[in-house]
Design a protein around this motif. Structure first.
Motif, mmCIF file in Angstrom:
data_model
loop_
_atom_site.group_PDB
_atom_site.id
_atom_site.type_symbol
_atom_site.label_atom_id
_atom_site.label_comp_id
_atom_site.label_asym_id
_atom_site.label_seq_id
_atom_site.Cartn_x
_atom_site.Cartn_y
_atom_site.Cartn_z
ATOM 1 N N CYS A 38 0.049 -2.040 15.234
ATOM 2 C CA CYS A 38 0.204 -1.040 14.183
ATOM 3 C C CYS A 38 1.044 -1.610 13.043
ATOM 4 O O CYS A 38 1.832 -2.527 13.244
ATOM 5 N N PRO A 39 0.922 -1.044 11.857
ATOM 6 C CA PRO A 39 1.695 -1.522 10.708
ATOM 7 C C PRO A 39 3.085 -0.887 10.656
ATOM 8 O O PRO A 39 3.445 -0.198 9.698
ATOM 9 N N LEU A 40 3.867 -1.117 11.710
ATOM 10 C CA LEU A 40 5.194 -0.518 11.776
ATOM 11 C C LEU A 40 6.275 -1.536 11.450
ATOM 12 O O LEU A 40 6.211 -2.686 11.884
ATOM 13 N N ASN A 41 7.258 -1.078 10.707
ATOM 14 C CA ASN A 41 8.449 -1.885 10.432
ATOM 15 C C ASN A 41 9.357 -1.859 11.658
ATOM 16 O O ASN A 41 9.167 -1.049 12.578
ATOM 17 N N ASP A 42 10.384 -2.703 11.670
ATOM 18 C CA ASP A 42 11.310 -2.776 12.796
ATOM 19 C C ASP A 42 11.977 -1.436 13.085
ATOM 20 O O ASP A 42 12.303 -1.134 14.231
ATOM 21 N N ASP A 43 12.194 -0.624 12.058
ATOM 22 C CA ASP A 43 12.851 0.671 12.249
ATOM 23 C C ASP A 43 11.889 1.779 12.672
ATOM 24 O O ASP A 43 12.271 2.936 12.816
ATOM 25 N N GLY A 44 10.604 1.438 12.874
ATOM 26 C CA GLY A 44 9.612 2.409 13.308
ATOM 27 C C GLY A 44 8.885 3.125 12.188
ATOM 28 O O GLY A 44 7.945 3.882 12.435
ATOM 29 N N SER A 45 9.276 2.864 10.961
ATOM 30 C CA SER A 45 8.584 3.483 9.828
ATOM 31 C C SER A 45 7.273 2.757 9.572
ATOM 32 O O SER A 45 7.109 1.588 9.936
ATOM 33 N N THR A 46 6.339 3.450 8.959
ATOM 34 C CA THR A 46 5.047 2.855 8.637
ATOM 35 C C THR A 46 5.182 2.010 7.372
ATOM 36 O O THR A 46 5.686 2.481 6.352
ATOM 37 N N ALA A 47 4.718 0.780 7.451
ATOM 38 C CA ALA A 47 4.769 -0.143 6.310
ATOM 39 C C ALA A 47 3.643 0.164 5.336
ATOM 40 O O ALA A 47 2.604 0.700 5.717
ATOM 41 N N ALA A 48 3.834 -0.196 4.091
ATOM 42 C CA ALA A 48 2.784 -0.198 3.067
ATOM 43 C C ALA A 48 1.987 1.110 3.022
ATOM 44 O O ALA A 48 0.756 1.112 3.053
ATOM 45 N N VAL A 49 2.688 2.218 2.935
ATOM 46 C CA VAL A 49 2.035 3.527 2.913
ATOM 47 C C VAL A 49 0.994 3.586 1.790
ATOM 48 O O VAL A 49 1.275 3.215 0.649
ATOM 49 N N GLY A 50 -0.219 3.995 2.148
ATOM 50 C CA GLY A 50 -1.306 4.125 1.185
ATOM 51 C C GLY A 50 -2.028 2.831 0.839
ATOM 52 O O GLY A 50 -2.957 2.838 0.038
ATOM 53 N N ASP A 51 -1.652 1.715 1.460
ATOM 54 C CA ASP A 51 -2.173 0.392 1.105
ATOM 55 C C ASP A 51 -2.891 -0.222 2.303
ATOM 56 O O ASP A 51 -2.258 -0.710 3.241
ATOM 57 N N TYR A 52 -4.225 -0.195 2.284
ATOM 58 C CA TYR A 52 -5.007 -0.723 3.407
ATOM 59 C C TYR A 52 -4.734 -2.204 3.649
ATOM 60 O O TYR A 52 -4.549 -2.630 4.788
ATOM 61 N N ALA A 53 -4.712 -2.994 2.603
ATOM 62 C CA ALA A 53 -4.466 -4.434 2.751
ATOM 63 C C ALA A 53 -3.049 -4.689 3.265
ATOM 64 O O ALA A 53 -2.847 -5.513 4.162
#
Length: 136
Positions: A38-53
């Motif tokens: 999954c595209p998760l950062n170390d803190d559990g937040s979602t990385a690159a919100v709205g950005d498929y690439a």
């Protein structure tokens, strides 16, 4: 390093697909089944919100970390399934191009799927993978 994965191409099938149509690993290979990256950062937040690439890049990065923990790398992946939360083919292609480019000439058999929703808030991309390694 000797690799367990052999990619198989068929001249009887279209060459339009940007991946091998099949792959094998010998019986003595250790299979590594990864949870969906999954595209998760170390803190559990979602990385690159709205950005498929951007999410595809982060998912590949996280997949590489999981592979390394199992003693494997992208070159050991035998198949992938790329899940993209969209009904637009363009969004699927955007995510796919990042994944494809990350693998370079190791064009593993892959499936690209558009899905309605993924598990984390703002998540657009997830990558499932299986790897095969020879322990020496």
């Amino acid at each position: 390093m000797v690799r367990a994965v052999t990619l198989i191409r068929s001249t009887s099938l279209s060459d339009v697909a940007e991946y091998a149509y099949a792959a094998t690993a010998p019986a003595e290979a250790r299979l590594v089944f990864l949870a969906g990256a999954c595209p998760l950062n170390d803190d559990g937040s979602t990385a690159a919100v709205g950005d498929y690439a951007g999410q595809a890049r982060k998912a590949v990065e996280n997949m590489q970390t999981a592979l390394a923990a199992a003693g494997a790398s992208l070159r050991d992946v035998i198949s992938t399934r790329v899940l993209v939360a969209s009904t637009r083919r363009e969004d699927l292609v955007t995510a796919w191009e990042v994944v494809r480019d990350s693998f370079g000439d190791h064009d593993v058999p892959s499936t690209l799927l558009g899905v309605t929703v993924l598990g984390y808030n703002d998540q657009l991309v997830e990558i499932e993978a299986v790897a095969a390694v020879l322990d020496t």
